[in-house]
Design an enzyme around this catalytic site. Structure first.
Site, short mmCIF file in Angstrom:
data_model
loop_
_atom_site.label_atom_id
_atom_site.label_comp_id
_atom_site.label_asym_id
_atom_site.label_seq_id
_atom_site.Cartn_x
_atom_site.Cartn_y
_atom_site.Cartn_z
N HIS A 150 6.38 -1.98 5.87
CA HIS A 150 7.32 -3.07 5.62
C HIS A 150 7.77 -3.13 4.16
CE1 HIS A 150 3.58 -5.36 4.54
NE2 HIS A 150 4.38 -5.83 3.61
N ASP A 180 2.06 -0.27 10.51
CA ASP A 180 2.56 -0.72 9.20
C ASP A 180 2.09 0.19 8.08
OD1 ASP A 180 4.10 -2.30 7.58
OD2 ASP A 180 2.55 -3.80 7.23
N SER A 253 1.26 -5.96 -0.95
CA SER A 253 1.31 -5.18 0.28
C SER A 253 1.13 -3.69 -0.01
CB SER A 253 2.65 -5.37 0.98
OG SER A 253 2.81 -6.68 1.40
#
Length: 506
Positions: A150, A180, A253
């Site tokens: 992402h 992901d 992230s």
């Protein structure tokens, strides 16, 4: 930001503020004399040459020596994203209307007069770009980097900033939206400092350390413990997260969570938060999963997954009792897809699959992960409970239909390229007898973005009633042939009947 319990899958995913694990501060921990940190397990990852050496911290509990070892391998990831071209034109205030005016909704939907004449994205308008930031880490000295999908999924340019302040261009080698994970490669030659993956999962209660890029600050180190394992947060079909009591924030992230030997135990990807900030509930993708995905991307350019061809549900205590099983474990087959590997091998509706290659499966989710972990064309042995007896059935898996390398991908897949997996409503318990039930929604797909959910029943497509997945494919193909840009679905959802328009490619 809201917590994970938002009603829309799209909103629920957005509400998980994506970031790396910032581990709980050691305030009040006191001192520990002669603390010796556990030696590392053997390295177990592609691109690694040796595991990190154990770190001895004399005097008091400190992670400083460990940080010195791992921090140079962690990078900040910055991406350039093309924004949908949309010239806002004159503002509402320029026409003499104050904010909150009844005309505000009208202008929002239809635009100001000159916008309606020229249209959004009119020819000659400059292209607009946005930026996003995340974290990542080197896994090899020749410049391979792991981060979250992402972080880079809509990128037009990617660059990384190393711990010593260098900015390097990078390219996306491949991504896997289901887990992901993304693999990057920097253009400049190394060698680069890198970190190995842990060979085993950490235990609940083990310390973990994280380095990340919260809010673009870069190089932030925090510490905490593993709170739980095997968490399913609804982010994808193969959820198996580590839960950590970490402070996680935007920009983290894709960052690593380390054990005390400097091995990566997980890639941090999400938090649960009612406020949008950290409340000490964060989730990391286990190292074992990351290694498999990265290895597939690096070797094949995509992730190959095995496909069995059954729709399954957990074996509850009541189901176990009715089947004569001693334990409520495994997955019961609700439907076998015609022509699938399971169908060819003789798997039947009502069979309870209890083990794969001798390994017990606890529930339907675990069975899905186990099967997906095999490459296509692999033959596996399933332990199947049928008619009060245990039997072994060998099945030769094929490629997962949504896999880009599968011959049944795209137009041949039951949901086309829209991201839907479908079944006749009559074949799924509780779905009724009319229409086509949604038995799966591909994460980040068009259907997911428009709000389709597992359990929805498609009644009509483009005004035509549908009774099978083939009817849906045929209706979508007809709309596409007409040159239309979207297809209209009438859907019976939990909240009532509604219409959903999905964009389609030509």
């Amino acid at each position: 930001m809201s917590d994970l319990n938002t009603s829309s899958p799209r909103r629920r995913r957005r509400s998980m503020l994506l970031g790396a694990v910032a581990l709980a501060a050691l305030a009040g921990a006191g001192t520990v004399a002669n603390l010796t940190l556990a030696p590392p397990p053997a390295a177990h990852a592609q691109g690694t040459t040796s595991p990190a050496a154990p770190v001895v911290v004399p005097g008091q509990a400190s992670f400083a020596d460990l940080v010195d070892k791992v921090k140079p391998a962690v990078v900040s990831v910055r991406v350039k994203i093309a924004v949908d071209e949309q010239d806002d034109g004159p503002s509402l205030q320029q026409f003499g209307f104050p904010p909150g005016s009844p005309f505000e909704e009208f202008f929002r939907r239809f635009g100001a007069p000159d916008q309606r004449q020229q249209g959004p994205g009119r020819r000659g308008a400059p292209r607009r770009f946005g930026e996003a930031q995340g974290s990542g880490f080197f896994i090899s000295e020749d410049g391979y980097i792991v981060t979250n999908n992402h972080v880079v999924e809509k990128s037009t340019e990617v660059e990384v900033r190393t711990d010593d302040g260098k900015t390097l261009d990078a390219k996306v080698i491949g991504t896997d939206p289901r887990t992901d994970i993304a693999l990057l490669k920097v253009d400049a030659k190394g060698p680069y400092p890198f970190v190995p993956f842990a060979a085993t999962l950490p235990r609940v209660g083990d310390w973990v350390l994280a380095v990340g890029n919260p809010f673009g600050l870069g190089g932030t180190v925090t510490a905490g413990i593993v709170s739980a394992r095997g968490r399913d947060i609804g982010a994808g079909p193969y959820d198996d997260f580590l839960q950590i009591d970490a402070s996680v924030n935007k920009g983290n992230s894709g960052g690593p969570a380390f054990d005390l030997a400097g091995n990566v135990v997980g890639v941090n990807t999400a938090i649960a938060s009612p406020s949008g900030g950290s409340v000490g509930i964060a989730f990391a993708i286990p190292a074992e999963t990351v290694q498999k995905v990265v290895g597939e991307i690096r070797d094949h350019g995509t992730v190959r997954r095995g496909f069995l061809g059954v729709q399954i549900q957990p074996v509850t205590q009541d189901i176990a009792s009715s089947l004569g099983l001693d334990k409520a474990e495994g997955a019961i087959v609700a439907r076998v897809e015609s022509g699938s590997p399971a169908d060819k091998a003789g798997i039947k509706t009502g069979d309870a699959i209890t083990a794969v290659n001798g390994k017990t499966v606890k529930d339907a989710r675990e069975l899905s992960r186990e099967i997906a972990g095999f490459n296509p064309d692999t033959t596996v042995k399933l332990d199947v409970w049928r008619d009060g007896k245990q039997r072994a059935i060998e099945v030769k898996l094929t490629a997962l239909p949504d896999d880009p390398q599968s011959a049944s991908a795209g137009e041949e897949n039951e949901g086309g390229s829209l991201g839907l997996r479908l079944a006749p409503a009559g074949s799924v318990g509780g779905a009724g007898k009319e229409g086509v039930v949604v038995v799966g929604v591909e994460p980040n797909s068009v259907a997911d973005e428009r709000g389709f959910k597992t359990g929805d029943v498609i009644i009509e497509v483009s005004g035509q009633k549908v009774e099978s997945p083939a009817d849906v494919r045929k209706a979508v193909a007809a709309v596409r042939k007409e040159g239309k840009k979207a297809v209209l679905f009438r859907v019976q959802a939990q909240e009532g009947t509604r219409f959903i328009a999905l964009p389609i490619g030509n």
